[in-house]
Design a protein around this motif. Sequence first.
Motif, PDB file in Angstrom:
ATOM      1  N   TYR A   1      10.068  -0.834  -0.348  1.00  0.00           N
ATOM      2  CA  TYR A   1       7.806  -1.724  -0.641  1.00  0.00           C
ATOM      3  C   TYR A   1       8.151  -2.531  -1.607  1.00  0.00           C
ATOM      4  O   TYR A   1       7.184  -3.313  -0.426  1.00  0.00           O
ATOM      5  N   TYR A   2       8.440  -2.657  -2.472  1.00  0.00           N
ATOM      6  CA  TYR A   2       7.842  -3.377  -3.019  1.00  0.00           C
ATOM      7  C   TYR A   2       9.257  -4.236  -3.362  1.00  0.00           C
ATOM      8  O   TYR A   2       8.190  -5.897  -3.870  1.00  0.00           O
ATOM      9  N   ARG A   3      10.134  -4.267  -2.999  1.00  0.00           N
ATOM     10  CA  ARG A   3      10.640  -5.905  -3.000  1.00  0.00           C
ATOM     11  C   ARG A   3      10.580  -6.314  -2.137  1.00  0.00           C
ATOM     12  O   ARG A   3      10.225  -8.043  -2.067  1.00  0.00           O
TER      13      ARG A   3
ATOM     14  N   ARG B   1       0.389  -1.484   0.157  1.00  0.00           N
ATOM     15  CA  ARG B   1      -0.021   0.442  -0.151  1.00  0.00           C
ATOM     16  C   ARG B   1       1.096   1.733  -0.017  1.00  0.00           C
ATOM     17  O   ARG B   1       0.996   2.129  -1.152  1.00  0.00           O
ATOM     18  N   ALA B   2       2.044   1.301   1.160  1.00  0.00           N
ATOM     19  CA  ALA B   2       2.630   2.981   0.637  1.00  0.00           C
ATOM     20  C   ALA B   2       3.681   2.636  -0.271  1.00  0.00           C
ATOM     21  O   ALA B   2       3.899   3.858  -0.653  1.00  0.00           O
ATOM     22  N   ALA B   3       3.546   1.497  -0.716  1.00  0.00           N
ATOM     23  CA  ALA B   3       4.692   2.135  -2.584  1.00  0.00           C
ATOM     24  C   ALA B   3       3.739   2.552  -3.631  1.00  0.00           C
ATOM     25  O   ALA B   3       4.092   3.325  -4.094  1.00  0.00           O
ATOM     26  N   HIS B   4       2.873   1.850  -2.828  1.00  0.00           N
ATOM     27  CA  HIS B   4       1.339   1.879  -3.982  1.00  0.00           C
ATOM     28  C   HIS B   4       1.175   3.773  -4.268  1.00  0.00           C
ATOM     29  O   HIS B   4       0.937   4.514  -5.456  1.00  0.00           O
ATOM     30  N   GLU B   5       1.118   3.842  -2.940  1.00  0.00           N
ATOM     31  CA  GLU B   5       0.685   5.560  -2.687  1.00  0.00           C
ATOM     32  C   GLU B   5       1.885   6.207  -2.776  1.00  0.00           C
ATOM     33  O   GLU B   5       1.374   7.113  -3.456  1.00  0.00           O
ATOM     34  N   ILE B   6       2.847   6.266  -2.835  1.00  0.00           N
ATOM     35  CA  ILE B   6       4.335   6.889  -3.129  1.00  0.00           C
ATOM     36  C   ILE B   6       4.578   7.066  -4.937  1.00  0.00           C
ATOM     37  O   ILE B   6       4.916   8.162  -5.787  1.00  0.00           O
ATOM     38  N   ALA B   7       3.985   6.014  -5.703  1.00  0.00           N
ATOM     39  CA  ALA B   7       3.781   5.485  -6.954  1.00  0.00           C
ATOM     40  C   ALA B   7       2.664   6.510  -7.169  1.00  0.00           C
ATOM     41  O   ALA B   7       3.217   7.175  -8.295  1.00  0.00           O
TER      42      ALA B   7
END
Length: 188
Positions: free
Chosen positions: A166-168, A141-147
């Motif tokens: 986060y994605y890793r 969720r955090a990685a998606h929000e950053i994206a």
Amino acid sequence: MDQKTIIILAVLVVGLIAIAWAIAHSRRTARTERLRRHFGPEYDRTVREKGPAKAETVLLQRKERVEKFTIPELGAAERERFISEWRAVQARFVDDPKGSVNDADKLVTSVMHARGYPMSDFEQRAADISVDHPRVVDNYRAAHEIALRHQRGQATTEDLRNAIIYYRSLFGELLQNKAVDGRPREVA
């Protein structure tokens, strides 16, 4: 019926009600503890969002939904191809952090697809992932929000670095061939 018999019956009825309540309460408590253990931080997040009673229903529905999926193991060649692609994404970060984050998002989505998760909207994907990978769904969720912030031009290079991290974490778990409880997933 005399008064003594009525009192005895009343005491028995109250006792049976108390026993039934205790059993029901014990089952609810055990269910709550199982869900809390399984979902970890995702349990707490869902309780904050939905409230305690609704959260447990939501989590149980997620679990039932995902149990219907066939989540195949990745073959050795496919797994190695994904690992090679991930290494390229990470290596590219130094020269092109923005492109690297976009590629990381696409790669994670590709692995999810290869593992058999339905590719609906992001929230449904995150909910589905939370069943087998509850410890890293917050990272997703955090990685998606950053994206998303990156798409609006609002993410810093440090944000993008965090997104890759986060994605890793999710990527690594998706490459594993076991569910969160350590049981092998059904092979298609």
